[in-house]
Every structure is written in C-alpha cells, then in structure tokens.
Write a protein that holds these residues in place. Structure first.
Motif, PDB file in Angstrom:
ATOM      1  N   LEU A  47       0.829  -1.204   0.000  1.00 46.31           N
ATOM      2  CA  LEU A  47       0.000   0.000   0.000  1.00 46.31           C
ATOM      3  C   LEU A  47       0.864   1.254   0.000  1.00 46.31           C
ATOM      4  O   LEU A  47       0.582   2.222  -0.721  1.00 46.31           O
ATOM      5  CB  LEU A  47      -0.930   0.007   1.225  1.00 46.31           C
ATOM      6  CG  LEU A  47      -2.166  -0.886   1.179  1.00 46.31           C
ATOM      7  CD1 LEU A  47      -2.882  -0.852   2.523  1.00 46.31           C
ATOM      8  CD2 LEU A  47      -3.120  -0.434   0.062  1.00 46.31           C
ATOM      9  N   LEU A  48       1.931   1.233   0.794  1.00 48.74           N
ATOM     10  CA  LEU A  48       2.850   2.375   0.817  1.00 48.74           C
ATOM     11  C   LEU A  48       3.511   2.558  -0.541  1.00 48.74           C
ATOM     12  O   LEU A  48       3.602   3.680  -1.051  1.00 48.74           O
ATOM     13  CB  LEU A  48       3.927   2.168   1.896  1.00 48.74           C
ATOM     14  CG  LEU A  48       3.488   2.217   3.357  1.00 48.74           C
ATOM     15  CD1 LEU A  48       4.673   1.908   4.269  1.00 48.74           C
ATOM     16  CD2 LEU A  48       2.904   3.578   3.711  1.00 48.74           C
ATOM     17  N   SER A  49       3.953   1.468  -1.117  1.00 46.15           N
ATOM     18  CA  SER A  49       4.619   1.531  -2.419  1.00 46.15           C
ATOM     19  C   SER A  49       3.678   2.037  -3.507  1.00 46.15           C
ATOM     20  O   SER A  49       4.066   2.838  -4.366  1.00 46.15           O
ATOM     21  CB  SER A  49       5.155   0.152  -2.795  1.00 46.15           C
ATOM     22  OG  SER A  49       5.873   0.200  -4.000  1.00 46.15           O
ATOM     23  N   ASN A  50       2.418   1.602  -3.471  1.00 52.64           N
ATOM     24  CA  ASN A  50       1.423   2.063  -4.452  1.00 52.64           C
ATOM     25  C   ASN A  50       1.146   3.550  -4.314  1.00 52.64           C
ATOM     26  O   ASN A  50       0.677   4.192  -5.263  1.00 52.64           O
ATOM     27  CB  ASN A  50       0.120   1.275  -4.287  1.00 52.64           C
ATOM     28  CG  ASN A  50       0.265  -0.186  -4.679  1.00 52.64           C
ATOM     29  OD1 ASN A  50       1.195  -0.558  -5.400  1.00 52.64           O
ATOM     30  ND2 ASN A  50      -0.636  -1.020  -4.204  1.00 52.64           N
ATOM     31  N   ASP A  51       1.438   4.086  -3.128  1.00 55.40           N
ATOM     32  CA  ASP A  51       1.274   5.513  -2.864  1.00 55.40           C
ATOM     33  C   ASP A  51       2.586   6.264  -3.074  1.00 55.40           C
ATOM     34  O   ASP A  51       2.762   7.371  -2.580  1.00 55.40           O
ATOM     35  CB  ASP A  51       0.779   5.715  -1.419  1.00 55.40           C
ATOM     36  CG  ASP A  51       0.270   7.121  -1.169  1.00 55.40           C
ATOM     37  OD1 ASP A  51      -0.327   7.728  -2.102  1.00 55.40           O
ATOM     38  OD2 ASP A  51       0.480   7.633  -0.051  1.00 55.40           O
ATOM     39  N   ASN A  52       3.498   5.644  -3.821  1.00 55.64           N
ATOM     40  CA  ASN A  52       4.817   6.219  -4.135  1.00 55.64           C
ATOM     41  C   ASN A  52       5.648   6.528  -2.883  1.00 55.64           C
ATOM     42  O   ASN A  52       6.430   7.476  -2.854  1.00 55.64           O
ATOM     43  CB  ASN A  52       4.661   7.495  -4.982  1.00 55.64           C
ATOM     44  CG  ASN A  52       4.063   7.208  -6.338  1.00 55.64           C
ATOM     45  OD1 ASN A  52       4.442   6.245  -7.005  1.00 55.64           O
ATOM     46  ND2 ASN A  52       3.100   8.028  -6.751  1.00 55.64           N
ATOM     47  N   GLN A  53       5.461   5.716  -1.836  1.00 56.55           N
ATOM     48  CA  GLN A  53       6.278   5.851  -0.644  1.00 56.55           C
ATOM     49  C   GLN A  53       7.273   4.699  -0.572  1.00 56.55           C
ATOM     50  O   GLN A  53       7.160   3.712  -1.300  1.00 56.55           O
ATOM     51  CB  GLN A  53       5.392   5.862   0.611  1.00 56.55           C
ATOM     52  CG  GLN A  53       4.442   7.049   0.689  1.00 56.55           C
ATOM     53  CD  GLN A  53       3.690   7.083   2.005  1.00 56.55           C
ATOM     54  OE1 GLN A  53       4.284   7.062   3.080  1.00 56.55           O
ATOM     55  NE2 GLN A  53       2.361   7.142   1.928  1.00 56.55           N
ATOM     56  N   LYS A  54       8.237   4.828   0.298  1.00 54.14           N
ATOM     57  CA  LYS A  54       9.269   3.809   0.464  1.00 54.14           C
ATOM     58  C   LYS A  54       9.497   3.550   1.950  1.00 54.14           C
ATOM     59  O   LYS A  54       8.968   4.266   2.808  1.00 54.14           O
ATOM     60  CB  LYS A  54      10.577   4.273  -0.179  1.00 54.14           C
ATOM     61  CG  LYS A  54      11.133   5.552   0.439  1.00 54.14           C
ATOM     62  CD  LYS A  54      12.400   6.011  -0.263  1.00 54.14           C
ATOM     63  CE  LYS A  54      12.894   7.343   0.330  1.00 54.14           C
ATOM     64  NZ  LYS A  54      14.134   7.793  -0.326  1.00 54.14           N
ATOM     65  N   LEU A  55      10.277   2.522   2.239  1.00 54.31           N
ATOM     66  CA  LEU A  55      10.766   2.311   3.595  1.00 54.31           C
ATOM     67  C   LEU A  55      12.082   3.067   3.696  1.00 54.31           C
ATOM     68  O   LEU A  55      13.086   2.656   3.110  1.00 54.31           O
ATOM     69  CB  LEU A  55      10.996   0.822   3.877  1.00 54.31           C
ATOM     70  CG  LEU A  55       9.929   0.030   4.612  1.00 54.31           C
ATOM     71  CD1 LEU A  55      10.460  -1.348   4.977  1.00 54.31           C
ATOM     72  CD2 LEU A  55       9.416   0.741   5.850  1.00 54.31           C
TER      73      LEU A  55
END
Length: 404
Positions: A47-55
């Motif tokens: 979900l984070l990745s789909n929102d263009n976020q990363k760890l």
C-alpha cells in the motif's frame, strides 16, 4: 503527526512508524515471524509503495527469530535494492558479524573445521509456536537473512559509516530526513563485546580455537547460532497476594529486580526517535541498565526526567528488562507492549505494576496488541480509577495503532 502501527506478531514484534505530513518517512522496526510478514506486513508495505512511498529505514534490532524471521520473507520477495518488487528499502540497520571487529581477517580453515562451521550454518530458524500457520515452507531452507541483505545490495548501517551500531563517547545522534532525529541508546561497546565473546566460546566448542573472523562463511553460522540460543528464563518469585492489599501493592511490596543477562538481548539496538517535538523510545529487547546509563550521560535523572511521548517496553514486558530505576528517570504516560503472551506468559505482572505504580501527573495508557492472560487482573475498574491508568488492547488479528 507520528503514527505507530504494531502488527499482530504473535509473541514476536514488528512496528511500522510513519512520520510527517506532506512529506512522509516510514520506518519499520523488526519484522516478527514469517506469518507476520505474509498476513500483515506485506500488504501494508505494498500500500505504501502504491502511494509512491518507500521504507526509509528498516531496523532489525537483534538476532532473535521473533523479531527478524519475517525479514527473510521480505528480502526474498523484494529482490534487490535497485530492483524492488514489494517496496524500496533505502537503508537497513542491523549488526551483522561483518560489522564486528576481529583480530584475524584472513584465515584458512581445514576441511574438518569447515564442516564444523557448516554444521551451525545449516541450522534452521526456530518455528513459530502455538499456531496453526502452515505456510512457512521456507523453514526447510538453510537460509541467512544477512546473506539476503548483502546479496541484494542494500545499504547496511550507512548512517554509521557502514560500521557496527553502538553508542560512543562522542555523538550518538543521527539526523535523518524531514527533521527526524535518532538518539542511539543501545548497545554499548560492552554489550557488543559480550556478544563477541559469546560467539568465540561457541566456536571453541567446535574446535575453532584462534580461527575466528567476520567473513561470509562465519557470518551465516553466527546468525544461525544466535537465533537458536535458548532464552534465559526467570521463574516467578511472587508469593500469594495479600487479601488486604490490591495486586499492585502486593507486587510492589515483594518486587525484587533481577536484570536480564541474555547476551543476544543485550545486543539489541535501542533508540529515541524524535520528530515534531515528540519523542518515542524503542527499546527492542535491551537491558535497562544500559538505557539508564545513557540517559544519565545525557543529563537526565529523577529530578530532571526525560519527557517521552511513547515508550515501547523492552522484551515484550519481561520483568528483567524494565526496572523501577529506569522508569523513575522517564516522564511518560503512554506505553506499548508487543506480545500475545503465549510462549513466555508476557507481559510479566511485575512490569505492569512497575509502570502503573510509577508516579506521574497524568493518566497512564498501556497499549498492548493482544488481550493476554497476565493483563486480566489489571483490567479491574477500581484499580484503574485508583491508580489512574487504562489498558488498551488490540482486537484479534488487527494491528494496534497509536497517533502521537
């Protein structure tokens, strides 16, 4: 805004921290078991990745299966740093063997010595107990988390110049993006050296005297040895509670603190995460005397307490990892405990009593991601009113979320 999400990790631990408003930073602290990753962490990261976020940071606090087993699944599926299938992982904090200094870096092992070392490296990660979960097929593989991370080209301990993560005499503060600051509290050099000597002792038992280094061959064996260490157990010493006193009074009257001596727990990475004038303390499974010593170095004591907005209690609420002396120098009203209590019956009643009895001006809130057996006596409304506290536990199969 800071959001803390404690996943239902059985008797293990995994916490996702999201910081910031417009621009966000995501930090994953530990990864629980394989089931934790497959049932909760994977979907959350996608979900984070789909929102263009990363760890931005993945912290693996120490080599304990209930904290890092899910990481094997993540790194297997995620592939490499450059080509991430699940989510981009910018940096990993983890003290691998390669970060620990040894005298002999170039040594030759005989065939017999190589076989002895491989006998450790072939060990499997311990299974998650008390579960019907049957998807952990990869347990049959002799796989190393250290090797997966290294082979994937991930940036390991970059914020520490690719060296071992431990406190020092100069500066224990790491400044991250969007104004986030990390103050390292554990391990100190002594705890790293204790772990080092613990490993040396094991190698001596298999005949590798004076043949110790930190190359890949040794690294895999080091990891498998540590995750299979049998935890030190402390038997209950409480007598029957007096009928004239409530459970908290009775426990505190009998309370004798005996610090955890487990070498692996003592090597835990612990730190204060600071953002937007808020401080959160993440303690892994660390030893409280180390944290107390570091806080006192920073100038804090009973008369000048450090203000903490949320304290993640060490070692799932084990009585050997949270002392009254440590609590006395911390001004905190929100506490997080991660466990379902099934393997070691955590959290210990002594820890709950110490937290509740520690004097503060505001109401205390104790968050725990499961309704465990040991919290039941503390859910008494009269007790909660008398000592001004509440216990918030997670619903079955759902993460517990806290906003600071």
């Amino acid at each position: 805004m800071i959001k803390i999400e404690a996943f239902p990790a059985s008797y293990g631990e995994s916490i996702l921290v999201t910081l910031g408003n417009d621009k966000k930073m995501n930090i994953l602290i530990d990864s629980g078991f394989a089931s934790t990753y497959r049932d909760y962490i994977k979907d959350r990261l996608q979900l984070l990745s789909n929102d263009n976020q990363k760890l931005d940071l993945f912290v693996l606090t120490h080599f304990d299966a209930d904290h890092i087993r899910g990481g094997i699944e993540l790194f297997k599926e995620n592939s490499t740093y450059e080509d991430s299938n699940i989510i981009k992982i910018e940096e990993v904090w983890m003290n691998m063997l390669r970060h620990i200094e040894f005298e002999n870096l170039n040594i030759e092992l005989s065939d017999k010595e190589k076989r002895a070392l491989k006998s450790i490296a072939r060990k499997k990660y311990p299974e998650e107990l008390y579960t019907r979960y049957i998807k952990d097929i990869s347990r049959t593989e002799s796989i190393s988390l250290s090797k997966l991370i290294s082979d994937g080209g991930y940036k390991i301990n970059k914020s520490f110049d690719n060296k071992v993560i431990m406190t020092n005499k100069e500066n224990n503060v790491i400044n991250l993006d969007i104004g986030v600051k990390v103050t390292l509290l554990s391990p100190n050099e002594q705890k790293v050296n204790i772990l080092k000597e613990f490993w040396k002792k094991e190698l001596l038992t298999i005949g590798l005297k004076d043949k110790i280094c930190n190359n890949e061959e040794f690294s895999e064996a080091f990891e498998k040895f540590l995750v299979n260490v049998i935890p030190h157990m402390r038997n209950a010493i409480l007598k029957n509670c007096s009928k004239k006193k409530d459970i908290i009074e009775s426990i505190m009257e009998q309370d004798i603190f005996d610090e955890d001596s487990d070498e692996v727990n003592g090597s835990s990475i612990a730190f204060i995460l600071e953002c937007e004038n808020k401080r959160i303390m993440f303690l892994g499974d660390c030893h409280p005397s180390v944290i107390e010593k570091e806080l006192k170095k920073m100038g804090f004591d009973e008369n000048n307490k450090i203000k903490i907005d949320l304290m993640k209690i060490s070692h799932h609420g084990s009585k050997g990892n949270t002392s009254r002396d440590l609590l006395k120098i911390i001004d905190c009203n929100k506490f997080l405990i991660c466990t379902n209590g099934k393997r070691f019956n955590h959290p210990d009643k002594e820890v709950l009593a110490r937290i509740i009895a520690n004097k503060t001006n505001e109401k205390k809130e104790i968050f725990i991601n499961y309704r465990t057996l040991t919290i039941e006596p503390f859910l008494n409304e009269e007790l909660m009113k008398k000592y001004n506290y509440s216990i918030i536990y997670g619903e079955k199969s759902k993460s517990i979320c806290i906003e600071i």
